[in-house]
Design an enzyme around this catalytic site. Sequence first.
Site, PDB file in Angstrom:
ATOM      1  N   GLU A 253       0.926  -1.083   0.020  1.00 48.04           N
ATOM      2  CA  GLU A 253      -0.092  -0.078  -0.105  1.00 48.04           C
ATOM      3  C   GLU A 253       0.674   1.267   0.023  1.00 48.04           C
ATOM      4  OE1 GLU A 253      -1.426   3.414   1.308  1.00 48.04           O
ATOM      5  OE2 GLU A 253      -2.085   2.179   3.126  1.00 48.04           O
ATOM      6  N   CYS A 287      -2.846   8.509   4.234  1.00 49.51           N
ATOM      7  CA  CYS A 287      -2.514   7.971   2.866  1.00 49.51           C
ATOM      8  C   CYS A 287      -3.999   8.272   1.988  1.00 49.51           C
ATOM      9  CB  CYS A 287      -2.123   6.481   2.757  1.00 49.51           C
ATOM     10  SG  CYS A 287      -1.088   6.035   3.986  1.00 49.51           S
TER      11      CYS A 287
END
Length: 501
Positions: A253, A287
């Site tokens: 990720e 994020c």
Amino acid sequence: MKMLINGRKVDARDGRTVEVCNPVTNERIDTIPLATKDDIEEALACSKTGLEKWREVPLKEKEKIYERFFVLLKKHKRTIIETLMRESGSSIRNGLFQFQAIPDLFRGYLETAKRYDGKVLVPGTENGHDGKTENDLQLVVHEPIGTVLAIVPFNAPLMLFAYKVAPALSAGNSVIVKPPTSNPLALLKMVELMWEAGIPGDVLQVITGNGSLIGEYLVNDPRINAVTLTGSTEVGIDIATSMAKRLSPCALELGGNDPFIVLPDTDIEKAAKEAVAWRMNSAGQVCISPKRFIVHNSVLEKFTQVALEAVKTIVMGFDMDIAHELDLYIEKDFSELEPGKKMVMNSLISEKAATMVEQQVRMTIDQGAKLLWGGGRHGSFFEPTVLGSVTKDMDVARDMEIFGPVMPIIGFDSIDEAIEIANASQFGLSGCVMTNDWQLGMRVARKVESGNVVINGTGTYRNMMQPFGGYKMSGLGREGFITLGEMVQEKTIIFKGFLSP
């Protein structure tokens, strides 16, 4: 604090340490060992021993261990959250958000593991290699993948630890954790509680220190069977390259530059306030927070004005009293502390990180953007910042991810242009579209190239059930209860002729 290797709290073999400091005050909180190659070797060797033991522990026993861990976690709640706040410079809301997710994640992945019960293939569906398969019993079973390396980032270390470690342990794997060097202390305290609850010390280990040394050494060692990382795209590419050389899996990720698309038919005031709340939450160090605000030119002025009014209400948390915050909110649910309501801006993870944001803002202004509010750095703090007159050819509108409290606002005239701007980035982690027309929202969502798109809500959306992950340079693989399969491997066992009369 010490490393957690083979059931022992240990220093580095050569005694070297690195300081962990409060980013707000720069005061030293503690030190952690700088692991040597010998330390890493010990962890790797014993992880295989731990794996053989742990894979044989029934799920019902794992469940008992988890429940004991939750009791200990609750008992030490204040200490863990306070440690996280001091070493990360984070808000009480961020601490509660991460902490409250941990039991749900471990329980959820364990329940998912109970449903990985394999299958029996229907016999006689085709001839097979010998033309005589109708009496063969074929069982498909799931086995642990081996030793998993979990590389945890600084921005949500407790929650992302759980997202990585819970599925790995529930599937029967052993785990070596590399925590963030800047703020590993709360995570270390939590793993100590997991040991106390009954997870063997050779099954779950934590190695601290130099990220490039530890990461490179472990990733290139064949005893690491899988890697799960949340981090930068550059590091992710290096890991993917190394793992590909031995055909071992990795879940990555990585970076994001998420679009927040505002169509003219939506409630502009609500959209602007939502944009500010979720962009400025945790000082922009999320994020999947919105990072590019793509607004129709007919409502651009109104959106900008409402956003500025909201940003101006944010208070800088230079003098935040952590003890007082804990007294007030420690027993609250994190959702009661909604972003945007009396928001206090916490610091970034370090002065270095704040300086990087400062440089990126200056670069964007040099390219022609206008500073409408903020832009100042105060040590590790960065003021909530709004940039206007941002054009689609600027770096910030494409691939420059600003990991801080900055809103670049980009105008557009047509739906196709909005989608073009959204997809011009190499990243594709999350995104959103604001519109009162659900069909139009669906059409836009289908065209935005990202792993997650929210209609009439921000892309800062993560449900434990969803397959979470990105398109393009935002990563590989998915996290979520339904993706436990990334932590197991399938084996088919054939009983030749077992069904013969």
